[in-house]
Design a protein around this motif. Structure first.
Motif, PDB file in Angstrom:
ATOM      1  N   TYR A  21     -17.179   7.777  27.444  1.00 58.61           N
ATOM      2  CA  TYR A  21     -17.281   8.478  26.156  1.00 58.61           C
ATOM      3  C   TYR A  21     -15.952   8.447  25.406  1.00 58.61           C
ATOM      4  CZ  TYR A  21     -18.034  12.280  22.800  1.00 58.61           C
ATOM      5  OH  TYR A  21     -18.133  13.029  21.649  1.00 58.61           O
ATOM      6  N   THR A  62     -22.470   8.124  22.229  1.00 60.25           N
ATOM      7  CA  THR A  62     -22.418   9.589  22.118  1.00 60.25           C
ATOM      8  C   THR A  62     -23.749  10.173  22.587  1.00 60.25           C
ATOM      9  OG1 THR A  62     -23.205   9.669  19.836  1.00 60.25           O
ATOM     10  CG2 THR A  62     -20.836   9.344  20.161  1.00 60.25           C
ATOM     11  N   SER A  63     -23.817  11.506  22.651  1.00 61.75           N
ATOM     12  CA  SER A  63     -24.975  12.132  23.310  1.00 61.75           C
ATOM     13  C   SER A  63     -26.231  12.179  22.442  1.00 61.75           C
ATOM     14  CB  SER A  63     -24.616  13.565  23.717  1.00 61.75           C
ATOM     15  OG  SER A  63     -24.477  14.383  22.562  1.00 61.75           O
ATOM     16  N   GLY A  64     -26.081  12.181  21.112  1.00 64.36           N
ATOM     17  CA  GLY A  64     -27.251  12.375  20.249  1.00 64.36           C
ATOM     18  C   GLY A  64     -27.883  13.751  20.438  1.00 64.36           C
ATOM     19  N   LEU A  65     -27.091  14.728  20.876  1.00 58.99           N
ATOM     20  CA  LEU A  65     -27.639  16.070  21.129  1.00 58.99           C
ATOM     21  C   LEU A  65     -27.580  16.979  19.896  1.00 58.99           C
ATOM     22  CD1 LEU A  65     -26.260  16.811  24.724  1.00 58.99           C
ATOM     23  CD2 LEU A  65     -28.674  16.709  24.050  1.00 58.99           C
ATOM     24  N   SER A  66     -26.952  16.510  18.802  1.00 53.90           N
ATOM     25  CA  SER A  66     -26.675  17.439  17.699  1.00 53.90           C
ATOM     26  C   SER A  66     -27.914  18.136  17.138  1.00 53.90           C
ATOM     27  CB  SER A  66     -25.873  16.743  16.594  1.00 53.90           C
ATOM     28  OG  SER A  66     -26.456  15.528  16.230  1.00 53.90           O
ATOM     29  N   GLU A 109     -15.449  18.113  21.937  1.00 56.87           N
ATOM     30  CA  GLU A 109     -16.309  17.899  20.763  1.00 56.87           C
ATOM     31  C   GLU A 109     -17.321  19.035  20.645  1.00 56.87           C
ATOM     32  OE1 GLU A 109     -15.830  15.624  18.399  1.00 56.87           O
ATOM     33  OE2 GLU A 109     -14.091  15.025  19.542  1.00 56.87           O
ATOM     34  N   ASN A 142     -20.515   9.844  14.019  1.00 57.94           N
ATOM     35  CA  ASN A 142     -19.438  10.722  13.541  1.00 57.94           C
ATOM     36  C   ASN A 142     -18.324   9.970  12.815  1.00 57.94           C
ATOM     37  OD1 ASN A 142     -17.938  13.287  13.411  1.00 57.94           O
ATOM     38  ND2 ASN A 142     -16.541  12.226  14.790  1.00 57.94           N
ATOM     39  N   ARG A 194     -19.539   9.137   9.469  1.00 55.56           N
ATOM     40  CA  ARG A 194     -19.606  10.331   8.608  1.00 55.56           C
ATOM     41  C   ARG A 194     -18.236  10.587   7.976  1.00 55.56           C
ATOM     42  NH1 ARG A 194     -23.709  14.863  11.386  1.00 55.56           N
ATOM     43  NH2 ARG A 194     -24.824  13.357  12.651  1.00 55.56           N
ATOM     44  N   ASP A 207     -29.584  17.162  11.992  1.00 56.37           N
ATOM     45  CA  ASP A 207     -28.715  18.173  12.617  1.00 56.37           C
ATOM     46  C   ASP A 207     -27.999  19.038  11.580  1.00 56.37           C
ATOM     47  OD1 ASP A 207     -26.433  16.745  11.688  1.00 56.37           O
ATOM     48  OD2 ASP A 207     -26.264  15.615  13.551  1.00 56.37           O
ATOM     49  N   ASP A 264     -26.330  21.602   9.557  1.00 60.49           N
ATOM     50  CA  ASP A 264     -25.963  22.885  10.130  1.00 60.49           C
ATOM     51  C   ASP A 264     -25.101  23.639   9.133  1.00 60.49           C
ATOM     52  OD1 ASP A 264     -25.468  24.097  13.175  1.00 60.49           O
ATOM     53  OD2 ASP A 264     -23.872  24.519  11.745  1.00 60.49           O
ATOM     54  N   ASN A 321     -21.645  21.447   8.912  1.00 54.25           N
ATOM     55  CA  ASN A 321     -21.669  20.542   7.764  1.00 54.25           C
ATOM     56  C   ASN A 321     -20.560  20.868   6.760  1.00 54.25           C
ATOM     57  OD1 ASN A 321     -22.718  18.290   6.453  1.00 54.25           O
ATOM     58  ND2 ASN A 321     -24.209  19.494   5.303  1.00 54.25           N
ATOM     59  N   ASN A 341     -16.964  20.321   8.319  1.00 50.79           N
ATOM     60  CA  ASN A 341     -16.489  18.941   8.425  1.00 50.79           C
ATOM     61  C   ASN A 341     -16.225  18.319   7.063  1.00 50.79           C
ATOM     62  OD1 ASN A 341     -16.365  17.799  11.308  1.00 50.79           O
ATOM     63  ND2 ASN A 341     -18.211  19.057  11.337  1.00 50.79           N
TER      64      ASN A 341
HETATM   65  C1  LIG Z   1     -18.809  14.998   6.880  1.00 50.42           C
HETATM   66  C2  LIG Z   1     -19.370  15.434   8.218  1.00 50.42           C
HETATM   67  C3  LIG Z   1     -20.494  16.261   8.259  1.00 50.42           C
HETATM   68  C4  LIG Z   1     -21.020  16.687   9.490  1.00 50.42           C
HETATM   69  N1  LIG Z   1     -22.142  17.483   9.496  1.00 50.42           N
HETATM   70  C5  LIG Z   1     -22.629  17.934  10.696  1.00 50.42           C
HETATM   71  C6  LIG Z   1     -23.782  18.773  10.735  1.00 50.42           C
HETATM   72  O1  LIG Z   1     -24.354  19.155   9.710  1.00 50.42           O
HETATM   73  N2  LIG Z   1     -24.244  19.154  11.954  1.00 50.42           N
HETATM   74  C7  LIG Z   1     -23.626  18.779  13.128  1.00 50.42           C
HETATM   75  O2  LIG Z   1     -24.096  19.143  14.209  1.00 50.42           O
HETATM   76  N3  LIG Z   1     -22.519  18.007  13.108  1.00 50.42           N
HETATM   77  C8  LIG Z   1     -22.007  17.574  11.934  1.00 50.42           C
HETATM   78  N4  LIG Z   1     -20.898  16.756  11.923  1.00 50.42           N
HETATM   79  C9  LIG Z   1     -20.163  16.538  13.181  1.00 50.42           C
HETATM   80  C10 LIG Z   1     -20.521  15.277  13.984  1.00 50.42           C
HETATM   81  O3  LIG Z   1     -20.522  14.160  13.155  1.00 50.42           O
HETATM   82  C11 LIG Z   1     -21.878  15.398  14.705  1.00 50.42           C
HETATM   83  O4  LIG Z   1     -21.964  16.625  15.410  1.00 50.42           O
HETATM   84  C12 LIG Z   1     -22.039  14.249  15.711  1.00 50.42           C
HETATM   85  O5  LIG Z   1     -21.909  13.008  15.064  1.00 50.42           O
HETATM   86  C13 LIG Z   1     -23.407  14.362  16.357  1.00 50.42           C
HETATM   87  O6  LIG Z   1     -23.648  13.270  17.203  1.00 50.42           O
HETATM   88  P1  LIG Z   1     -23.713  13.466  18.774  1.00 50.42           P
HETATM   89  O7  LIG Z   1     -24.616  14.606  19.122  1.00 50.42           O
HETATM   90  O8  LIG Z   1     -24.038  12.146  19.378  1.00 50.42           O
HETATM   91  O9  LIG Z   1     -22.213  13.885  19.092  1.00 50.42           O
HETATM   92  P2  LIG Z   1     -21.380  13.874  20.454  1.00 50.42           P
HETATM   93  O10 LIG Z   1     -20.188  13.039  20.235  1.00 50.42           O
HETATM   94  O11 LIG Z   1     -22.249  13.557  21.609  1.00 50.42           O
HETATM   95  O12 LIG Z   1     -20.864  15.384  20.540  1.00 50.42           O
HETATM   96  C14 LIG Z   1     -21.569  16.411  21.262  1.00 50.42           C
HETATM   97  C15 LIG Z   1     -21.837  17.591  20.354  1.00 50.42           C
HETATM   98  O13 LIG Z   1     -20.615  18.175  19.931  1.00 50.42           O
HETATM   99  C16 LIG Z   1     -20.789  18.726  18.620  1.00 50.42           C
HETATM  100  N5  LIG Z   1     -19.821  18.072  17.716  1.00 50.42           N
HETATM  101  C17 LIG Z   1     -19.262  16.849  17.852  1.00 50.42           C
HETATM  102  N6  LIG Z   1     -18.383  16.618  16.850  1.00 50.42           N
HETATM  103  C18 LIG Z   1     -18.404  17.717  16.062  1.00 50.42           C
HETATM  104  C19 LIG Z   1     -17.725  18.098  14.874  1.00 50.42           C
HETATM  105  N7  LIG Z   1     -16.822  17.299  14.275  1.00 50.42           N
HETATM  106  N8  LIG Z   1     -18.009  19.307  14.325  1.00 50.42           N
HETATM  107  C20 LIG Z   1     -18.903  20.149  14.898  1.00 50.42           C
HETATM  108  N9  LIG Z   1     -19.569  19.843  16.025  1.00 50.42           N
HETATM  109  C21 LIG Z   1     -19.333  18.651  16.605  1.00 50.42           C
HETATM  110  C22 LIG Z   1     -22.213  18.413  18.183  1.00 50.42           C
HETATM  111  O14 LIG Z   1     -23.011  19.559  18.440  1.00 50.42           O
HETATM  112  C23 LIG Z   1     -22.583  17.250  19.100  1.00 50.42           C
HETATM  113  O15 LIG Z   1     -23.974  17.159  19.335  1.00 50.42           O
HETATM  114  C24 LIG Z   1     -20.374  16.300  10.696  1.00 50.42           C
HETATM  115  C25 LIG Z   1     -19.245  15.462  10.638  1.00 50.42           C
HETATM  116  C26 LIG Z   1     -18.751  15.037   9.420  1.00 50.42           C
HETATM  117  C27 LIG Z   1     -17.527  14.167   9.391  1.00 50.42           C
END
Ligand SMILES: Cc1cc2nc3c(=O)[nH]c(=O)nc-3n(C[C@H](O)[C@H](O)[C@H](O)COP(=O)(O)OP(=O)(O)OC[C@H]3O[C@@H](n4cnc5c(N)ncnc54)[C@H](O)[C@@H]3O)c2cc1C
Length: 466
Positions: A227, A239-243, A276, A342, A345, A373, A375, A379, A382
Motif C-alpha cells: 500500500y 487502495t482499499s475502496g472502502l470509502s 489515511e 485520491n 482527486r 463516498d 461526505d 469532501n 480535502n
Molecule cells: C478534493 C478531494 C475530495 C475528497 N472527497 C472525499 C469524500 O467526499 N469522501 C471521502 O471519503 N474521501 C474524500 N477524499 C479523500 C480520499 O480521496 C478518499 O477517501 C479515498 O480516495 C477513498 O479511496 P479508498 O477507500 O480506496 O482509500 P484508501 O487509500 O484505501 O484509504 C482508506 C480510507 O481512509 C480514508 N481516507 C483516505 N484518505 C483520506 C483523506 N484525504 N481524507 C479523509 N479520509 C481519507 C477513507 O475513508 C478511505 O476509505 C477526497 C480527497 C480529495 C483530494
C-alpha cells in the motif's frame, strides 16, 4: 429484566449490525424497533442516493434474516422520530453520533423533545476511531495540524475493540396502523431513471455490510502489503475502496483498524494505511470544531480570493474535456464509477482552483453530487486542503502540473488509456501531452482549455494580491 416498552434504534450513517454500540444498547434493553428517516432537509447527491437505495435494502435484508425489519420513514426527522416513539410506546430512542452542525442540532432537539415526553434518549460513539473532544492539545484546544493530532491519537493506544453483532436480538412487532407511514426503498425514488446513468456504479459497487467485509478482507489478504508504495498509482488497484462503506457505516473505522493492525506494529504498509483512515477522523473532528467548514474558508483571508465565473471551463472540467489527459481520465472515472483515485482527486482539484481559478465550492458541489463516498466532512476538508484555504492546507503556491503529475504517477499511461480511449493509440511520450503529437494528434480530443504557465501565473498573482 428488560423493559417491556420497545427501544427505537435510529440508524443514520451506521447502516450495519456489527460494531454498532447503539444497536447493542437497544438490544440489551429488550425488544427493538429499527428506524431510518429519509429527510429531504438533508439532501444527498445523485450517486449517494443510488448507494442509499442499496444500503437500506441490504440492512432490511440483514434485519429480516434475524427476524426483524427496517422501518423506513420519509419526511421531517424530528416529527418522524417523535411520531414513531409515541405510536410504538417506546421507552427509549438510541443512536450513534453525527458531527456536522445541522445533524447535531437536529439530534440535540430530538433528544430534548424525547426527554420532555419521558422517553429516554441516548447517543453513542460509533462512527469514529475517537470522539473529536477526546483528542486535544495540552491546552485543551482543537488540533489544527494533522501530524501532531495523529501523534496524540497514537499515544492514546488502539481504539476500543469492535463489538460483535448482537446475538439473537428480540424485535418488537410493528403495529399495523404504523405500516401506513412506512415506505420501501423503492418509494424514495433514489434510483436514476430516464436516463439510468448508474450502470457503471452497479458494475463496480455492491452496497451493504457483507460487501464491506468482503472488500476489507480482500484488502487485508491481498493488497495492504505494498500500500505505502503503490497507493499513489491510479492504474493500480492498490487502495482499499472502502470509502463509500465507511461513509454509510457498513463498516466502522474501528473494525478497519483492528483488521489491519493484526498485521503487526511497525509494518510500514499498515501504518501508512491507518494514517489515511486517521485523516477521515481528522476531517470530522475539524468539522466538529469548525462547523462552518462546509461552506466557508477556514482561512478567512481567502474570502477575498477573486475566483472567476466561467461556466464553459467548469463544464469542460466536469465532463472530462479539458484537453489534459490525467484530469479528463479522473473526471470520467468519477462520472462512470462514482469514485476517483485520491492522487487524481488532488490533481483535478488543484487544476480547478488554480489553473482555472474557480471557487473550490463549485468543485466540492460537483464531487458531492457524483461521489458514492461524498461526505460532509471529508469532501470540504480535502477541497480546502488542496485550495490552500484549509487549516493544515497545502500552500496555495503548490500548483500541480497535470502533465508532470501524469508522467510521475501514470508513467505507462494505463490509467489515461482506460478512461480516455480516443488517445489510447498515442505513444507514452505523448500520452500526457497529446497536443505535442503533431499529425498523429487525435481528432476529437479537445485542445487544452487553459495554458498551464499562464493559468499558474494568474493564480499566483491572485493569491499574492490577497
Ligand atoms: C478534493 C478531494 C475530495 C475528497 N472527497 C472525499 C469524500 O467526499 N469522501 C471521502 O471519503 N474521501 C474524500 N477524499 C479523500 C480520499 O480521496 C478518499 O477517501 C479515498 O480516495 C477513498 O479511496 P479508498 O477507500 O480506496 O482509500 P484508501 O487509500 O484505501 O484509504 C482508506 C480510507 O481512509 C480514508 N481516507 C483516505 N484518505 C483520506 C483523506 N484525504 N481524507 C479523509 N479520509 C481519507 C477513507 O475513508 C478511505 O476509505 C477526497 C480527497 C480529495 C483530494
Amino acid at each position: 429484566m428488560p423493559d417491556t416498552a420497545p427501544t427505537i434504534m435510529w440508524f443514520r450513517d451506521d447502516l450495519r449490525l456489527g460494531d454498532n454500540p447503539a444497536l447493542c444498547d437497544a438490544v440489551s434493553r429488550g425488544r427493538v424497533v429499527c428506524l431510518y428517516v429519509h429527510d429531504p432537509a438533508f439532501p444527498l447527491g445523485g450517486a449517494e442516493k443510488w448507494w442509499l437505495h442499496g444500503a437500506l435494502s441490504a440492512l432490511d435484508h440483514d434485519l429480516r434474516a434475524q427476524g426483524g425489519r427496517l422501518c423506513i420513514m420519509a419526511g421531517d426527522t424530528h416529527e418522524s422520530v417523535l411520531w414513531l416513539a409515541a405510536r410504538t410506546g417506546a421507552g427509549a430512542v438510541v443512536w450513534n453520533r453525527r458531527y456536522g452542525p445541522r445533524a447535531r442540532q437536529v439530534d440535540t432537539d430530538v433528544k430534548a423533545a424525547l426527554k420532555a415526553r419521558g422517553v429516554d434518549a441516548h447517543s453513542h460513539p460509533g462512527n469514529m476511531l475517537h470522539e473529536p473532544w477526546q483528542v486535544r492539545t495540552k491546552q485543551g484546544t482543537p488540533f489544527r495540524v494533522f501530524t501532531p493530532w495523529w501523534r496524540a491519537v497514537q499515544a492514546k493506544g488502539p481504539p476500543l475493540p469492535p463489538l460483535p453483532a448482537p446475538d439473537q436480538p428480540a424485535f418488537a412487532v410493528v403495529p399495523p396502523e404504523i405500516g401506513d407511514r412506512l415506505v420501501r426503498p423503492a418509494d424514495l425514488a433514489l434510483l436514476p431513471v430516464r436516463p439510468d446513468w448508474a450502470q457503471g456504479l452497479r458494475a463496480q459497487w455492491q452496497p451493504g455490510e457483507a460487501a464491506a467485509h468482503a472488500r476489507l478482507d480482500a484488502f487485508v489478504a491481498e493488497r495492504v502489503h505494498g500500500y505505502a508504495t503503490q497507493r499513489e498509482l491510479p492504474a493500480q488497484p492498490a487502495t482499499s475502496g472502502l470509502s463509500p462503506y465507511l461513509r454509510f457505516g457498513h463498516v466502522s473505522p474501528r473494525q478497519v483498524w483492528h483488521a489491519v493492525e493484526t498485521l503487526g506494529p511497525g509494518d510500514q504498509d499498515s501504518a501508512c494505511f491507518l494514517s489515511e483512515v486517521g485523516w477521515r477522523d481528522f476531517a470530522h473532528a475539524t468539522l466538529f470544531d469548525f462547523p462552518g467548514m462546509g461552506t466557508g474558508n477556514l482561512r478567512p483571508e481567502y474570502d477575498n480570493m477573486p475566483w472567476r465565473h466561467d461556466p464553459v471551463a467548469l463544464r469542460a472540467w466536469q465532463k472530462g474535456k479539458t484537453g489534459y489527459p490525467i484530469i479528463d481520465a479522473g473526471m470520467r472515472e468519477l462520472w462512470h464509477t462514482g469514485w476517483m483515485h485520491n492522487r487524481v482527486r488532488m490533481v483535478v482539484a488543484s487544476f480547478l482552483t488554480k489553473h482555472l481559478l474557480l471557487d473550490w465550492r463549485v468543485g466540492e458541489a460537483w464531487f458531492a453530487d457524483t461521489l458514492v463516498d461524498a461526505d460532509a466532512a471529508s469532501n470540504p476538508f480535502n477541497w480546502q486542503w488542496v485550495a490552500g484555504c484549509g487549516l493544515d492546507a497545502a500552500p496555495y503556491f503548490r500548483v500541480f502540473n497535470p502533465v508532470a503529475q501524469g508522467e510521475k504517477f501514470d508513467p505507462a499511461g494505463d490509467y489515461v488509456r482506460k478512461w480516455v480511449p480516443e488517445i489510447a493509440h498515442l505513444p507514452n511520450k505523448y500520452i500526457h501531452a497529446p497536443w505535442k503529437a503533431g499529425p498523429s494528434a487525435p481528432g476529437g480530443y479537445p485542445a487544452p482549455i487553459v495554458d498551464l504557465a499562464g493559468g499558474r501565473a494568474r493564480a499566483l498573482a491572485a493569491w499574492k494580491a490577497l
